[in-house]
Design a protein around this motif. Sequence first.
Motif, PDB file in Angstrom:
ATOM      1  N   VAL A 171       5.222  11.940 -24.460  1.00 20.89           N
ATOM      2  CA  VAL A 171       5.906  12.535 -25.614  1.00 20.89           C
ATOM      3  C   VAL A 171       6.282  11.449 -26.620  1.00 20.89           C
ATOM      4  O   VAL A 171       6.117  11.620 -27.835  1.00 20.89           O
ATOM      5  N   TYR A 172       6.757  10.327 -26.118  1.00 25.37           N
ATOM      6  CA  TYR A 172       7.235   9.236 -26.973  1.00 25.37           C
ATOM      7  C   TYR A 172       6.113   8.683 -27.859  1.00 25.37           C
ATOM      8  O   TYR A 172       6.301   8.478 -29.068  1.00 25.37           O
ATOM      9  N   PHE A 173       4.932   8.448 -27.283  1.00 25.43           N
ATOM     10  CA  PHE A 173       3.845   7.828 -28.031  1.00 25.43           C
ATOM     11  C   PHE A 173       3.156   8.790 -28.998  1.00 25.43           C
ATOM     12  O   PHE A 173       2.288   8.368 -29.768  1.00 25.43           O
ATOM     13  N   LYS A 174       3.530  10.034 -28.976  1.00 20.83           N
ATOM     14  CA  LYS A 174       3.029  10.957 -29.995  1.00 20.83           C
ATOM     15  C   LYS A 174       3.662  10.676 -31.352  1.00 20.83           C
ATOM     16  O   LYS A 174       3.086  10.961 -32.401  1.00 20.83           O
ATOM     17  N   LYS A 175       4.860  10.089 -31.312  1.00 27.68           N
ATOM     18  CA  LYS A 175       5.591   9.802 -32.547  1.00 27.68           C
ATOM     19  C   LYS A 175       5.609   8.317 -32.886  1.00 27.68           C
ATOM     20  O   LYS A 175       5.732   7.945 -34.049  1.00 27.68           O
ATOM     21  N   ARG A 176       5.494   7.455 -31.872  1.00 28.23           N
ATOM     22  CA  ARG A 176       5.559   6.009 -32.096  1.00 28.23           C
ATOM     23  C   ARG A 176       4.418   5.312 -31.369  1.00 28.23           C
ATOM     24  O   ARG A 176       3.996   5.745 -30.304  1.00 28.23           O
ATOM     25  N   GLU A 177       3.963   4.212 -31.928  1.00 28.55           N
ATOM     26  CA  GLU A 177       2.850   3.482 -31.322  1.00 28.55           C
ATOM     27  C   GLU A 177       3.315   2.395 -30.359  1.00 28.55           C
ATOM     28  O   GLU A 177       2.606   2.054 -29.422  1.00 28.55           O
ATOM     29  N   GLU A 178       4.496   1.832 -30.615  1.00 28.09           N
ATOM     30  CA  GLU A 178       4.975   0.725 -29.794  1.00 28.09           C
ATOM     31  C   GLU A 178       6.235   1.102 -29.027  1.00 28.09           C
ATOM     32  O   GLU A 178       6.999   1.965 -29.459  1.00 28.09           O
TER      33      GLU A 178
END
Length: 406
Positions: free
Chosen positions: A223-230
Amino acid sequence: MSRYTVVCRTKKYGVKAIITIAILFILILFEVLGGRSYFDEILGLCSMLYMILLLFARRLTNEDKISVLLLLTVICIGVLSNIYSKINVSLYSILIDLVVESKFLWVFFGAKYFVTQVEMKDVSRILRPFAKLFAVTAMIFALISQVVNIGMTGSERYGLKEFKFFFPMSFQFLAVAMVAVAVISNKQSRKNYRYYICMCIALILATKSSPLLFSVFFLILLVYFKKREELKTSTLVILGILVLILGTFQIQTYLLNENAPRYLFFYYGGKTANTYFPFGAGFSTFGSDQAARNYSELYFRYGFNGLFGMNQKDGSFLSDTFWAMALGQFGWIGFALYVIVYIRIFNSIKKVKLNLEQRAFCYAAYAAQLIHAVGSAILSSSAGVISAIAIGMVLGGSYSKNRNKK
């Protein structure tokens, strides 16, 4: 550059991909059978020689070159520690332990450079149907096992039965689950999420800390990497707090209890590092499998021979932690360098161009194994080698893609 291929019906597969699958099959077969083999040690030794050859051939990235040199330095410190402490001077025992305690890293680097983007694509094409089937059947049997005894469960925790699938231990189930997720994630798709959920449900029902941590980390990071890359520092802090919450039982039972074997190993690991400063006691002397088999002189000195599960007749707890072993055998300096190598690998994940599913997998799998090593010898086990291949081949495919662009 041409590559050797194997033709199956109308499809071609790289020989290196076939070799990778064969290695995984043999390792997994030994885990299912539950018998001890030296195949993972042989693989670790071959990977060590392979990486040293690549180092001299200048085929490593600057980042990996530094990590490999640091690892070789730790090994040299370990050998010097044996000479300095004179607790164990058996060359055979030292060489065995040298390979065992470093094989996770050697196999990880070996897989990373052996499995290129093309090979990873072939591995995924071959294993993807089996990986999906593994995830679905694991969830089905995990749910059935909670109400019917079908011989796939162990002890009970949190009111749930520990699901192990057809493996002797749940950490072995986790290692193979990591391979399945690595294979599925090679091709990003929304349809993959149904298999991830199936896999995570089965792993959560394993009730042990390492499968639980991997599942929770993986789902959160998807879920996190859907909005942020790092991965930001604040996120790592939150995940760290989550580790403390999920591991409260283990921390109180195993690390804060002065009579617990893991507490004793950390305590005497520090004492050993102080006694033989700036070195440690050396390979096969403290916390390792070889130290248990030869029953180290240090165990008599520390009174382990009079403790349950830590004596000569019953040594079931004598190789039950990894980081305490590193501290006792390599000393403070060697331990610090050893930890730096693992941290460098963690930091290197963000520098690789991965799809969001692969990124979530690599962080979750690697972090879960490092945390698991606090209370087990997972990083020196054959199951740990399986997870090292899974993480290494995911990163390897992307590294080769980046190198080809350059």
